[in-house]
Structures are given as structure tokens and as C-alpha cells.
Design an enzyme around this catalytic site. Structure first.
Site, PDB file in Angstrom:
ATOM      1  CD  GLU A 180      -2.728  -1.485   0.231  1.00  0.00           C
ATOM      2  OE1 GLU A 180      -3.020  -0.526  -0.533  1.00  0.00           O
ATOM      3  OE2 GLU A 180      -3.159  -2.630   0.060  1.00  0.00           O
ATOM      4  CG  HIS A 219      -8.451  -1.685  -1.415  1.00  0.00           C
ATOM      5  ND1 HIS A 219      -7.850  -1.807  -2.641  1.00  0.00           N
ATOM      6  CD2 HIS A 219      -9.797  -1.720  -1.636  1.00  0.00           C
ATOM      7  CE1 HIS A 219      -8.784  -1.883  -3.575  1.00  0.00           C
ATOM      8  NE2 HIS A 219      -9.968  -1.848  -2.996  1.00  0.00           N
ATOM      9  CG  ASP A 245      -5.094  -6.431  -0.768  1.00  0.00           C
ATOM     10  OD1 ASP A 245      -6.232  -6.838  -0.484  1.00  0.00           O
ATOM     11  OD2 ASP A 245      -4.860  -5.275  -1.165  1.00  0.00           O
TER      12      ASP A 245
END
Length: 948
Positions: free
Chosen positions: A17, A154, A159
Site C-alpha cells: 500500500e 486494500h 491482499d
């Protein structure tokens, strides 16, 4: 980099991220790695990372990671040594590996560490090939469709775990593919991110090391592994069919625990049965007489309401039922209802099949030929890989099943065109379009869309007995007929096609048909004749364009250098033109027929030839044949203009479009019907039982002459039923109309609209559907919102049709996410089912009057056209009322829904036609007239009451 991947390798599944997608300026805020070996997750690592820079609002919304959460987290410099060591000697895997892997390497380089050169695999493209029919390949959607646990999309840790499970599923799926398919995948010049293609090589090695027998449901034809198709056994039509259950007790016994007993649905069932049972025994029907027209609101169960009685009628009288809908989506929904609900209810067997045109189906011979050609396009090779896997699964060969991206229409056309010599094709008995015909012969219900009905089934002499005909959402049928009747003959394109045919015939370099002509020994006989015909046709078309220009354009010409101009033609003037130049027009047709005869001779020589032609030669011949068939279609189109002048001159309109481009101008001849009565009465109704017209919004007024005229129905002999609304609008919804909104044609309207939408967005963060009629206005408003800090700081996300995704993708997001405001165009005004909190507010930006797009619309009623009062009240207003009803109907979709409808167009209040539009909305729907300043408080008050 050489591929050294092995099945026993450790696969490091990475997810990041970041503060920005651009690795030069972005920083990591979370990183997770899941380690997979021998199809098992063996270890995992995850940490938040302090990026040393602010986290943008949109990233916070997406990841739910904020500055406070990363404040005490380590910087990347602190994590990098451990991470670098863990990733050593692994195969990197990511969902979009060309983002995560380069980003991570950029960060290693930034902190002074060596860039890693691991082999890498991308699970996005891998999934697109292995599961080519899935709706979406976003990780959150993909995992749901495959049943993979994914708790916090997310977030890097969730993920990465989900991607690790996806990798395992993909490797296992690859190993189950037949060896023939894996060999074809290996042979394709397939370009995938990093070393992703190696997954197929590993699966092939495993298959070769441990060969497995071909699955019973598969077969191999000419090196293609295909799903085996078994012809259905005939329905036993001699079995005794019980009487139709007319009484309440009989219905309840039939429904048992499978279907709720609903009074109006049952009433509809009985009315349909009685109407058509009464007509049985009548030998002749006057087209358009004795129809049945049913307006049934959403939530009543109209589909089963007509399916069940028609199933009994079809079996009792041995007729088929043709059901036509506006869209392929509705086709599938009706077919699903037949397969999953109707079949379980009935005490006898029925079958349904969806019918589509041949262009929807893959041609196996054409696809097989394409495998041996390198088309020089990565996108086309990628699609071939998808099709190879799909062929092991599909029974239909319907290309709509595939989730295709970046594939040209021209290439799809090649994959659907028939083989040069279909009789000699190894796939002769296995082509998919033949399967549709086989299934249709045994089907009770034939489910088509309106386009197919008006093109492929009109004049349907093929039916043994006249079928029942149901037009679901029948209000769209006249519009489809009018659109399909429109012919557009581009004379410049026709000339280009003649030129292209000449190049293929005479070119000394590739692509050229010359080598084929030489081997067919046709160069000395057919080639000179074809060249002569091409020259003649080119001259005739040039002369035709010049004469049309002089007769219909030159006297009205306005100098222009780019764009288009339209010029009206009176049907009588065009008819006289055709008469004056009849000799040339007849010669165009004669020359075209000569070209088609020469093509037929060439194909006969090809079929009987003992020569062995290469794949490239066969493809060039197919391309040449395709160009000559296009010439024939243009000639057929031109003949259709002449036929329309003879048969439908009084109800047709004609115009010429002059296009300017690069100092050249070309003409396009246009024409089409403006009334549908003759079409329905001559081309459709004579081949069916009197039609059943159904829909949720059929009527635009108490008399609704618009509907009967458009469908060419006799109101006096039709059985008409309008069922009441089933929803409690009084307590479920509220309609607000703003009295002081500027008229949408005013310059200040866009600013007004932007401010009101922003106010709604910050007042009530709920899923909202904003309906536009103008793509330009929608894009302007969407762009404006991206610059507003109030929007960026809100929890809401705005998505726009065509900008953020297709209608289908945006609907799926509404079904699964909250805090969305969706901007939709006209296709969102109907056919979208979003119950519950999927949509809680619907905003209509303006009343949905159509904007005239072509001269055909202007001339639709009479010279002087669209501006006259008759046209407005007879055509534009009825259409707008129907669309308004459909737009309002997007909100309440079930008995538990709650929500508001807001109309930002004051004409609904102040204009007389606005009052007429209001009258056609549900009577029980509370309708409030407010000033703009009072709207936020009203919205807030409504939703506060709903939560009490």
C-alpha cells in the site's frame, strides 16, 4: 532473463500500500509478504511503514490507513535489510506485479540497497487466462468469485494472503488443463508480465511427467481440446399434461414451498392463460388485433406471471414461445428464471434457450487457423490464450461469455466468419452456431432480444406452427425497429473497399491473393474479369457521388473544412433521381453480381483443388472473400434504399451527410422508417399468435395512444391490464422537486448542479445514483468534483460511467460498496436493479427529453420537423414520460427499500407538460415542491426518520 522457475521454488507473494502510484514520488505505508511452496502457504510477514510524508485523502479512504497508525511504525530503511534477505532466491508474485515489484525495487535502490532481479509472476493476467469468463479481476472481486477468503481488501496483509491463495488456485487450475491445451499455450507467442508464462510451462512439465487421461467431457479435434456437446433427448410431447391450475387451491398446491402466493401475479397467470386459450382454434388473425397488453410494476413477479401459463399453453398446443427483451442481460435473467424456478414448479418438462446472431459465436475453423499466425499483437495472442482455456469449458461458444479487453472488432469478426471450405472443415459437425439451432428445435422457450427478433426472426417461416410472442419491456420495440431500419451507405467507404479489393488482387507483396490465384490457375481467367469489374464499379460509384452532390448538396452548400453537414432529401426527389439514372444504378448492381459470381467460381476451384495451401494463404483468401462480401453488403444496402422508396416512401425519411476530412469530402446516403405500423403488420405479426406486450412502464398517459401506434396494435380489440403498484411509496420514498432551479439550458445550470450535488454528498453520505442525459455535462461535473477539497475530505467516492468504468462495473461496485455517488447516462435510467442500501438516493439532473442527433429525427413527422408542437406532444413528451418513470423506478426495488428522489429541473413544476409527467408517477409517492435552500434539511430529516 532466462526462465529457471521450478514447481519446488518458494513463491514470495508481495503486496504494497503506497501514498502514490508513481514510484518516483510515492512511499510505502504497508507491506506484506506471504510465502508459498508446493501449493501451501508456509510463512508470512507484514508491517506498517512510516512513509515520512502525508497520506493523501483518497489513499486513506481506500486503505483505512492514516498518519496516526503509521506514526510509530518503522521507516522503510529499517525494514529493508530483513525484507531483502527474505526475498532472496524466491519467485516474486503480485496482483499486478509490474506495479509492486518495480516499486519495491525503487525503494531498495533509494535506501542504498541492490536492486533484486528475481523471476516474477503476475496473478492478474494469469487469472484472466485461467478464468476467462469471470466478471472482474480486481482482487476483491476475484477472490469472492473463487471463494477465497479476503477479509480486508486494500490492506496489504489481507491482499497478500488472498493473492497467495489465488496463486495456489491458479497453479492447480493450470495443472488440470488437458495436455493439448497446455501445448498450445506453450506454443503461442504470448507476452505476459515478467515470467508469468512459465506457470503454463510448469503445468505442462507436470502433465508430461504424470500423464492423465483426457476427461470424459472433453474431446480433441484438430489439436483443439473442446468441451463435448451431447444433443438433447427430445421432450416427450406425448406425455399427459395436467390441466392448468386456475383455482387458488390448485395454485397453492403447485407452488408448495417454492413460490409465495401473490394475488396479482396469480391474476396475471390466469388472464394470460384464458386470453390465449380462447384464441386457440382460430385459423387466421388480423395483424395487430387481439393482442394482450400488461403493465406490471416492479416487484409483482411479472416474468413468472407470463412464463407459467405459457408453459402450459405451449405443451398443450405444441407451440413454442418466443420471448423478446431489450437487452442480453434481460435475456439471461429470463432464462435463469426458466431454469431455476419455472422448471421446479411444473409437473412436466420445459426447456429454454437463448438465441443470438452468428456474429456472437466463435467459429472453430477460423480460430484454429488463427493459432498458426503471429498477428503481431500482444492483445490478440492474449485473447487466443483465453479462448484455448475457455474451449475446455464452454458449451455455447458465445463470445459474450468471455471478459475480453483490447480486442479489435475486426479480429472478432475474423473469429466468427465461416471457413473458406466449411464442408471440408474438421469442425464441420462441431461448430457452435449449429448447437444453438439444435437446442432451439427442442426448446419450449426461445429467448431473444428485440434486435434479434426484428432481424433474424421476422418473417419466420421456419416455425412449424405460429409461436406465442412475448415482448418484455415492449415500449422499446418500436425504437429498435426504427434504429434497425436506418441504413447508412457511405459512398467513400464503398469506393475504398473496391480499392482494397484491387490491392489484394494485384499487390506483388504481402498481403496479396496472387499466390492463391496462381495455384488455382485462375490468374489468366478470373483475375482480368475481377479487375475489369473493380474498375467499372469504381467509376460508377465516383459518378454516383458526383451526381448526388450536384442534385442534393451543391445548392445548399455551406463552406466547411472539417466535421459534417446534413442535407434533407424529399422522398419524391430521391425517387426521381433514381429514375433518371436508372441505367447506371442497374449497372452497379449488375457489376456487383458479376463480382460475387467470380468469387463463387474462385471458391469452387479452391474447394476442389488438390493443392495444399498454407495458413497464410488461407487467411489471405478469407480476407479477400471478406472484402468482396462487404462490397455485396454495400450493394444490398443500396438496393434496400430503392426498395424503401418503392414500399415505404410515405413513412421513411432520407438525408445526405457530407463529411470533411483532410481536404477531402465524402457523401453518405441515409434513410429509415419514421413509423413502424407497416413493419409490424407486414414483417412480424403474421408469423406469430397475437402478441403479449408486457412491461413495468408501458403507458405515458391515460389513453396512451403512443404505445398502440408505435406497436401497431388495435386498442379496441386488445386486452389491457394495468396492475397497481406493490410498494408502499407513502412510507418508503419521497420525491422532491426544486422550484427555483435554473432551466437546464441556461449557462448557470452547470454551476447550480455542481453545488447541489456537493451539498447532498456532504449532507448524507449514502449510495446515490445521479442520472444525466448529457455526457458532456456529466464529464464537466465529474472533473469539477475532483478539484473540490470538500469532496476530497468526505468519505464519499464519485464514479462516472465511461470515465471510471462501464455501467456493468459501476453497478457491481454499488452492489458491494458503500459511500458511492455514481454518475450515469441514459442506460442507467432503466434495467438497473439495486435494492436495499445499494442505492438510497436518485438524483435526476434534468427531465429526460431526447436531443435530436440526426436529420432523421428532425424530419420524423413532417418538413419543419422537431420544432413543431405536434411532434413534441406526440413523440418527444411520451418518450420522456416513459423514461422519467423508469428513472424514478431505480429507487424502490423491494418492499424494504427506503430512499429519496430529487429532480433538479424546475420544468417539472412550472411547465404544463411537467404536470402531465407528474401524473404518471405513482399516486402514493409523496411529491414535495421545495426551494433549493430547504433541500439539505429535508434530506436529513427524511433519513433520520427512517433510522428511528
Amino acid at each position: 532473463m532466462a526462465n529457471n522457475m521450478k514447481k519446488s521454488d518458494v513463491y514470495a507473494v508481495v503486496d504494497l500500500e503506497t501514498t502514490n502510484n508513481q514510484r518516483q514520488v510515492g512511499r510505502i505505508i504497508q507491506i506484506a509478504v506471504v510465502f508459498v511452496r508446493q501449493n501451501e502457504i508456509v510463512n508470512q510477514f507484514s508491517t506498517l511503514v512510516n512513509p515520512g510524508q502525508p497520506i493523501p485523502t483518497e489513499i486513506k479512504k481506500l486503505t483505512h490507513i492514516n498518519e496516526k497508525m503509521v506514526q510509530e511504525a518503522p521507516y522503510f530503511e529499517e525494514v529493508a535489510p530483513l525484507l531483502h534477505a527474505m526475498l532472496e532466491d524466491t519467485v516474486i508474485v503480485a496482483h499486478n506485479v509490474n506495479f509492486d515489484w518495480p516499486f519495491l525495487n525503487t525503494e531498495f535502490e533509494r535506501v542504498g540497497m541492490a536492486v533484486m532481479e528475481n523471476e516474477a509472476v503476475d496473478t492478474v493476467t494469469l487469472s484472466q487466462i485461467l478464468w476467462p469468463t469471470l466478471d472482474s479481476y480486481r482482487l476483491s472481486e476475484l477472490t469472492k468469485q473463487l471463494g477465497i477468503a479476503h477479509e480486508n481488501p486494500h490492506r496489504a496483509d489481507s491482499d497478500a494472503r488472498a493473492t497467495g491463495a489465488l496463486l495456489i488456485a491458479a497453479m492447480q487450475k493450470a495443472e488440470t488443463l488437458p495436455m493439448m491445451t497446455l501445448q498450445q499455450l506453450e506454443a503461442l507467442p504470448l507476452v505476459l508480465p515478467q515470467q508469468t508464462k512459465a506457470i503454463f510451462s510448469l503445468a505442462l512439465q507436470e502433465n508430461q511427467a504424470h500423464p492423465k487421461p483426457l476427461a470424459e467431457y472433453l474431446m480433441i479435434i484438430d489439436h483443439l481440446a473442446l468441451r463435448r456437446f451431447t444433443q438433447p433427448t427430445p421432450i416427450n410431447l406425448k406425455s399427459v399434461i395436467p390441466p392448468f391450475p386456475k383455482k387458488e387451491k390448485q395454485k397453492q398446491q403447485l407452488f408448495a414451498d417454492q413460490l409465495e402466493y401473490r394475488d396479482n401475479q396469480v391474476k396475471l397467470m390466469n388472464q394470460v392463460y384464458e386470453h390465449y386459450e380462447t384464441l386457440e382454434g382460430t385459423d387466421t388473425f388480423v395483424p395487430g388485433e387481439q393482442a394482450m397488453v400488461v403493465e406490471a410494476p416492479t416487484g409483482m413477479g411479472k416474468t413468472l406471471g407470463y412464463l407459467l401459463p405459457l408453459a402450459y399453453l405451449a405443451r398443450q398446443h405444441q407451440r413454442q414461445v418466443v420471448i423478446s427483451t431489450p437487452t442480453k442481460v434481460l435475456q439471461r435473467q429470463i432464462l435463469t428464471t426458466i431454469e431455476t424456478t419455472l422448471k421446479d414448479l411444473l409437473p412436466f418438462e420445459v426447456r429454454g434457450v437463448q438465441l443470438k446472431g452468428q456474429d456472437n459465436f466463435l467459429n472453430l475453423q477460423s480460430f484454429r487457423r488463427s493459432l498458426d499466425r503471429d498477428d503481431g499483437s500482444m492483445a490478440l495472442q492474449f485473447m487466443k490464450a483465453q479462448v484455448l482455456v475457455w474451449l475446455t469449458e464452454t458449451l455455447t461458444g458465445d463470445l459474450d461469455e468471455l471478459n475480453l479487453n483490447n480486442v479489435s472488432y475486426e479480429f472478432l469478426q475474423k473469429l466468427t466468419q465461416t471457413a473458406n471450405n466449411p464442408q471440408a472443415s474438421k469442425f464441420k459437425s462441431f461448430e457452435f452456431n449449429q448447437r444453438q439451432s439444435i437446442l432451439a428445435q427442442q426448446a419450449t422457450f426461445l429467448v431473444v432480444n428485440h434486435s434479434y427478433l426484428t432481424q433474424a426472426l421476422h418473417g419466420a417461416e421456419a416455425f412449424d406452427r405460429r409461436p406465442y410472442l412475448v415482448a418484455d419491456e415492449a415500449q422499446h420495440l418500436p425504437e429498435v425497429v426504427l434504429n434497425k431500419s436506418q441504413k447508412h451507405l457511405n459512398l467513400g467507404r464503398w469506393q475504398q473497399q473496391v480499392h482494397q479489393a484491387g490491392i489484394l488482387l494485384n499487390n506483388q507483396r504481402e498481403p496479396s491473393i496472387q499466390p492463391v490465384m496462381q495455384r488455382l490457375r485462375a490468374e489468366g481467367k478470373l483475375k482480368p474479369k475481377l479487375n475489369a469489374d473493380f474498375d467499372t464499379l469504381a467509376q460508377l460509384l465516383q459518378r454516383l457521388q458526383q451526381r448526388l452532390y450536384r442534385h442534393f448538396v451543391m445548392n445548399h452548400h455551406v463552406m466547411a473544412t472539417t466535421g459534417q453537414q446534413n442535407f434533407a432529401m424529399q422522398a419524391s426527389d430521391l425517387a426521381q433521381f433514381m429514375l433518371d439514372y436508372d441505367a447506371d444504378l442497374a449497372q452497379i448492381w449488375k457489376t456487383n453480381q458479376s463480382i460475387q459470381n467470380l468469387l463463387e467460381q474462385m471458391m469452387e476451384q479452391f474447394v476442389t483443388s488438390q493443392e495444399r495451401f498454407s495458413i497464410d494463404e488461407r487467411q489471405t483468401l478469407a480476407d479477400f472473400r471478406h472484402v468482396l462480401m462487404q462490397l455485396n453488403r454495400q450493394a444490398e444496402q443500396f438496393r434496400q434504399f430503392q426498395n424503401n422508396l418503392a414500399d415505404y416512401a410515405e413513412v421513411s425519411t432520407f438525408w445526405i451527410t457530407e463529411s470533411f476530412n483532410n481536404n477531402e469530402n465524402t457523401l453518405q446516403l441515409n434513410g429509415g422508417l419514421v413509423e413502424t405500423e407497416d413493419y409490424f403488420k407486414q414483417q412480424l405479426y403474421p408469423y406469430f399468435q397475437p402478441p403479449l406486450m408486457v412491461g413495468a412502464t408501458l403507458f405515458n398517459s391515460a389513453k396512451s395512444n403512443y404505445l398502440y401506434q408505435g406497436l401497431a396494435l388495435n386498442h379496441d380489440t386488445a386486452e389491457v391490464e394495468k396492475f397497481p403498484e406493490v410498494f408502499d411509496y407513502q412510507n418508503q420514498a419521497e420525491l422532491v422537486m426544486l422550484t427555483d432551479a435554473p432551466v437546464p439550458t441556461k449557462a448557470e445550470y452547470a454551476d447550480y448542479l455542481q453545488q447541489q450535488l456537493l451539498q447532498l454528498l456532504v449532507t448524507i453520505p449514502r449510495n446515490t445514483l445521479v442520472l444525466f442525459t448529457s455526457a458532456d455535462l456529466m464529464q464537466r461535473v465529474f472533473t469539477w468534483f475532483q478539484q473540490q477539497s470538500a469532496y476530497r475530505n468526505s468519505p464519499m467516492t464519485i464514479l462516472a460511467q465511461g470515465i471510471s468504468g462501464t455501467r456493468t462495473k459501476l453497478v457491481k461496485r454499488l452492489q458491494k460498496e458503500s459511500n458511492l455517488m455514481i454518475f450515469g447516462l441514459l442506460s442507467f435510467w432503466e434495467g438497473v436493479d439495486l435494492p436495499g442500501n445499494q442505492v438510497e438516493m436518485v438524483v435526476l439532473t434534468r427531465l429526460p427529453f431526447e436531443q435530436p442527433q440526426t436529420l432523421a429525427t428532425y424530419n420524423a413527422s413532417q418538413p419543419g420537423g422537431v420544432g413543431n408542437e405536434h411532434d413534441f406532444y406526440q413523440k418527444q413528451l411520451p418518450k420522456a414520460i416513459l423514461r422519467l418513470r423508469q428513472g424514478v423506478g431505480r429507487l424502490i426495488r423491494s418492499k424494504t427499500d427506503r430512499g429519496m428522489i430529487i429532480i433538479l429541473d424546475s420544468r417539472i413544476v412550472h411547465k404544463q407538460y411537467g404536470k402531465a409527467m407528474q401524473k404518471m408517477l405513482p399516486d402514493a409517492l409523496p411529491k414535495l415542491e421545495l426551494k433549493t435552500a430547504d433541500l439539505p434539511a429535508q434530506v436529513q430529516n427524511f433519513f433520520e426518520k427512517q433510522t428511528d
